[in-house]
Structures are given as C-alpha cells and as structure tokens.
Motif scaffolding. Sequence first.
Motif, PDB file in Angstrom:
ATOM      1  N   ILE A  75     -40.634  13.208  -6.744  1.00  0.00           N
ATOM      2  CA  ILE A  75     -40.095  12.107  -6.024  1.00  0.00           C
ATOM      3  C   ILE A  75     -39.161  11.234  -7.106  1.00  0.00           C
ATOM      4  O   ILE A  75     -38.051  10.685  -6.689  1.00  0.00           O
ATOM      5  CB  ILE A  75     -40.959  11.165  -5.621  1.00  0.00           C
ATOM      6  N   GLU A  76     -39.554  11.131  -8.112  1.00  0.00           N
ATOM      7  CA  GLU A  76     -38.863  10.575  -9.167  1.00  0.00           C
ATOM      8  C   GLU A  76     -37.541  10.976  -9.449  1.00  0.00           C
ATOM      9  O   GLU A  76     -36.534  10.430  -9.418  1.00  0.00           O
ATOM     10  CB  GLU A  76     -39.590  10.310 -10.463  1.00  0.00           C
ATOM     11  N   TRP A 280     -41.852   2.170 -12.107  1.00  0.00           N
ATOM     12  CA  TRP A 280     -42.138   2.886 -10.836  1.00  0.00           C
ATOM     13  C   TRP A 280     -43.253   3.664 -11.261  1.00  0.00           C
ATOM     14  O   TRP A 280     -43.447   4.925 -11.839  1.00  0.00           O
ATOM     15  CB  TRP A 280     -40.923   4.041 -11.042  1.00  0.00           C
ATOM     16  N   ARG A 282     -46.590   6.332 -10.132  1.00  0.00           N
ATOM     17  CA  ARG A 282     -46.850   7.297  -9.372  1.00  0.00           C
ATOM     18  C   ARG A 282     -47.733   7.141  -8.151  1.00  0.00           C
ATOM     19  O   ARG A 282     -47.851   7.369  -7.177  1.00  0.00           O
ATOM     20  CB  ARG A 282     -47.409   8.337 -10.417  1.00  0.00           C
ATOM     21  N   SER A 302     -42.039  -2.028  -1.375  1.00  0.00           N
ATOM     22  CA  SER A 302     -42.579  -0.915  -1.141  1.00  0.00           C
ATOM     23  C   SER A 302     -42.024  -0.313   0.169  1.00  0.00           C
ATOM     24  O   SER A 302     -41.743  -1.089   0.829  1.00  0.00           O
ATOM     25  CB  SER A 302     -44.042  -1.256  -0.678  1.00  0.00           C
ATOM     26  N   LEU A 305     -43.608   6.777   2.375  1.00  0.00           N
ATOM     27  CA  LEU A 305     -42.998   7.647   2.006  1.00  0.00           C
ATOM     28  C   LEU A 305     -42.931   8.701   3.395  1.00  0.00           C
ATOM     29  O   LEU A 305     -43.948   9.071   3.823  1.00  0.00           O
ATOM     30  CB  LEU A 305     -43.544   8.441   1.083  1.00  0.00           C
ATOM     31  N   THR A 455     -41.905  15.115   0.783  1.00  0.00           N
ATOM     32  CA  THR A 455     -41.204  13.945   1.275  1.00  0.00           C
ATOM     33  C   THR A 455     -39.840  14.268   1.954  1.00  0.00           C
ATOM     34  O   THR A 455     -39.081  14.730   1.231  1.00  0.00           O
ATOM     35  CB  THR A 455     -41.117  12.949   0.229  1.00  0.00           C
ATOM     36  N   ARG A 528     -49.249   7.158   2.499  1.00  0.00           N
ATOM     37  CA  ARG A 528     -48.663   7.363   1.096  1.00  0.00           C
ATOM     38  C   ARG A 528     -47.285   6.059   1.101  1.00  0.00           C
ATOM     39  O   ARG A 528     -46.573   6.148   1.685  1.00  0.00           O
ATOM     40  CB  ARG A 528     -47.793   8.904   0.676  1.00  0.00           C
ATOM     41  N   GLN A 530     -44.840   4.215  -1.455  1.00  0.00           N
ATOM     42  CA  GLN A 530     -43.979   3.881  -2.750  1.00  0.00           C
ATOM     43  C   GLN A 530     -43.922   2.559  -3.022  1.00  0.00           C
ATOM     44  O   GLN A 530     -43.390   1.849  -2.287  1.00  0.00           O
ATOM     45  CB  GLN A 530     -42.829   4.704  -2.800  1.00  0.00           C
TER      46      GLN A 530
END
Length: 558
Positions: A75-76, A280, A282, A302, A305, A455, A528, A530
Amino acid sequence: MTDPSASVRRRPGARFAAVAASLGLSLVLAACGGSTTPAPATDAGAPHAGGTLDLAFWPDNAAFNCVDPFQTYWIEHRTVIRNIADSLTDQDPKTGKIVPWLATKWKITKGGREYTFDLKQGVTFSDGTPFDAAAVKTAFDGNAALLKTLPTAYGGVYIAGYQGSTVVDSDTVTISFSRPNAAFLQATSTTNLAILAPATYAKTPQERCLGAVVGSGPFVLDSYKPNESLDLSKRSGYAWPSSLNAHTGEAYLDHVKVSYVAEDSVRVGNLTSGALDIAWPRNPFSPEQVAQLKAAGDTVVSRSLPGPSSALYPNTSAGRPLADLQVRQAVQKAIDRTTYASTIYGADYPVVEGPYDSTTPYADSTAAALAYDPDGAKALLDQAGWTVGADGYRVKDGKKLTLVDPITAESPGDVLLQDQLKQVGIDLQLAVTTAAERPAVITEGSYDLINSYYTRADPGVLQWILDADLAGSKALAANSQSPAVAAKVKALFQAGSEQTDETKRAATYKELQQYLIEQGVSFPVFERVQLVGLSPKVQGFRFTSEAFGSFYDVWLNG
C-alpha cells in the motif's frame, strides 16, 4: 524451515482482558463511499507553491522492496506510484464512477472483449517521450510479457485473458481480450496498470522494482533506497490531472521525502514534534497515540481500504479440522465481530459485514450470516462429533480441536480472537512465523487459518487470493476450498468479470459473497481502515479510491 508449532503462544482470557482494557480507539468514520474521514476544512487561505513534505512509512522489508506498479501490492509504495505515474482512467472515491484521465473517452465492444480508448494529446513522460497509443501498447504488451517469467505479478489478475493491443492511430488504441473482462475498465484506474514510459519496459523486473520507472505523473522519482528513503520532486510542466483533483497545472510541493520508521511511537512523536508532516501507520493508531496527535494539533484522517476485509482463510485439506464444513461454520459463528471492532479499535470503528470492505464496489452486507452465535457454534461442533473435554476444549477421537494460525507478531486482536474461539471449545494456537517462513508453511499446509489481503476497488480482487489460476499463492487458494467449492467460486468470479449488465453483475457478486460466508471460505474479522496523521501545515490531502494518498493538491501552510 522452523516448525511453527515451536513458536506457538497461548494466552488465557485473563491475559487478553488486561491487554484489551488499554484499548479503545474512537474514530469518526463517515458513510461516504464507505467508511471515510476526510481532512477537515480549514481557513488556511489560498494554496501556494513550494516546500518539502516529510512523510514516514513503516519499513519496506525485503518482501516489499518494489516500486514497479505492475509488480507491487504494498500500500505504501502504491501511494508513491500514484504520485509519479498516471492511469488511463481515474475512479471517484465517493461514487466508484470511472472518469477520464489519460484517456478522454472509451468504447467497450464485443461483449467486453475489446476496449478502445481515445487518448489525451500533449502528455509526456518525465523522460520527454510522448504519451501516445504506441506507448500504451508497449505498456500492456510489456506487462503481459512480464507474466511469462513472473506469473504471480500482482497486476496479472487485472489483464486476465489479454490478447494484445492495436494502435488505431497515434491517439487511439484498442485493447483486446480472449474473453469478456468487465472489470478491466476499473482496472485501468489503478496504480497497478499505471502507464510508464516505453523505455521502462526494457528494464529487468528487478531494475523496475528498485526504481527504474518513469511515469507521466506530477512528481518524479529521484531516488529509492529500500528500507531507508525515497525522494520525489515536482514534475515541471505537468498539466493533465483528472477532474477529481482540486486544481490543474503543476503540483504545489517542490519535494516529497519519505523515510521508513519501524516504531509507531517514534513516527507519532516525530509528527507531534514537527519533524514530520505525515505519519502513515501500517496498523491503526492506538488511543494514546490519537490523543497525543490531537493534543499537538494534528489530525487523523481515514478511509476503508477497498478489497477483501481483514479475513482468515482456511486450510480445508484432508485430515485438517476445517475440512469439515460444520467446523468451519462453527468458527464463523464463534467470532464476535462487533466486540472485536469496539474493543480493539474503538466504539465508532465500523464492524465488518462481509468478505469485502465497505468501499469495494458491489460489496453486499452478509452481516446476518456473520452474527455472533456461540450457542449455534457449540451445537454445530456437537453435531460434528467434537465433545467438551475436561479443560474446556473440544476433543474427537482423542485429539484436541486445535487450529494453527501463523502470525508475524502477536497483537491484541489475535489474543481476542483466540479467547473468542476458546469460549466454544476451539484451541487457537498463534504460531509466530517470519515472512521468510510463511511460503513454506502455506505450501506444506501446516496451518489451519491464515490471513491474506489485497487492495483494489473491484470485487475481482479476491481472485488473487482464491482463484488458483491467478492467485499470488496457488497453495493458499487450493487449500482454502474443496475442488467442488473452488469450481463454483471460480465460475462466479468468471461470471462477474464477464457480465457487462450492472444489475446482473451485482447479483452475481452478491451470490459470491453469500457463498464464501456459507461455505466458510472467508472468515471476515475486521474492516481494514487506513489511518493517516496530518500536521496542521498539511492542506489539500485526499485519499484516492484505493485509499492511497494523493499529494498533487497538497500544499503547506507555514
């Protein structure tokens, strides 16, 4: 490899209670395109150019040392990719609608087997080469060629059935498939199918992973040192964003500097001290960290995901406890998802409702089938011949009902799940397993439940986990279903990907989700989400449809 049973850790309910008492993260998650908390409106004035954005990610260990769009799922790094490489289309995170980007319009013909795109003129890659139909053909042909040597590349599921691309003229390209691919239009909006400069596809997969990628985005990748740093700089002359952005022209920021910080507390401390602009994480921030951020004047934004929820997938191989459907159904009923969400993440955290997170198009609530029912779970185990032993755990033919869950590190959520299953007599063993050991554990089948995710804002993303022909781990896909169940799941995935009628496609995916829950192929545990911590200087931040960060509109106030 190390026997995972050697690292098993058991924790009694009292141990969990002590851990859980320290938790209680409260988030405000608005129901807009799923669970999303946008950056708050401010009176910071008009945007202005200049400055460097300092951002800290969790470390990209050896498994994730890759910034090539087609190869990576981390994702990052997909956030990084979104800022250096554009796609043919974009997807509205609020509605899921596909909008033009590098393609100005498109036509779908032959029942979803051909996609013809009219391309935006005047676009160039950062190496100066033009973006045109030939470049698009090179991109898709190059990715298809990569699959011959790296069949598990994460972008492969997006171009299933790819036959080839035809340059109609300099600004028109037709992409053809051997069978209908209804999900392809959405796929063209993703980072995995971002279009890179033709020269990039002449590089080796390893070179691309380590930074030899050239895009047409608002930033340029200047350097990438795995597990150390990554630097971006503003692309001069950029002028072709999608309509989902707040401005046109060049990005406001001059630079984006990424560091990799392992400790959450250090990342948060650096943000509150002003050494960082964005932290950011995890995993979601702890309640103490949220309080620390708010006290310093920082904000937390937020977005759920899109793609699979955080779920466990079973090993149904012969001889394993979960080969029995009644045992799988008992596990489904034994998980108290409402308590999990509120205890681990806070009272306002969304409760998972199915195999997909709420921001995934066609996600359909299976909450009724996921209702906590410990008495029902006990009855199913009774019927399956598992009786309660002296220690409270179930036994059958002299063997305890034990399920092994390989985890990388014990978390409060793992301990809570262990405690919930214990209430119905299931012994969940948390086997601490390294990332290097995990593939062998899966291949050998020395587990019973295992977590996996990916994702993407399309339901076809689950094929990467459950379809053995497309899955990143063919062993995990095969272990998770009997041949008969796998055949039906595959048929539903194929029907969904080929169905171009939206109503019928939605009905197909609804049936798929119900079947996955009923058959115990997916055990959703939590949604999930983020989370991102923003300094008060950061203005204009937004999440993309994939819940990645867009820095194009970001500017610094002060």
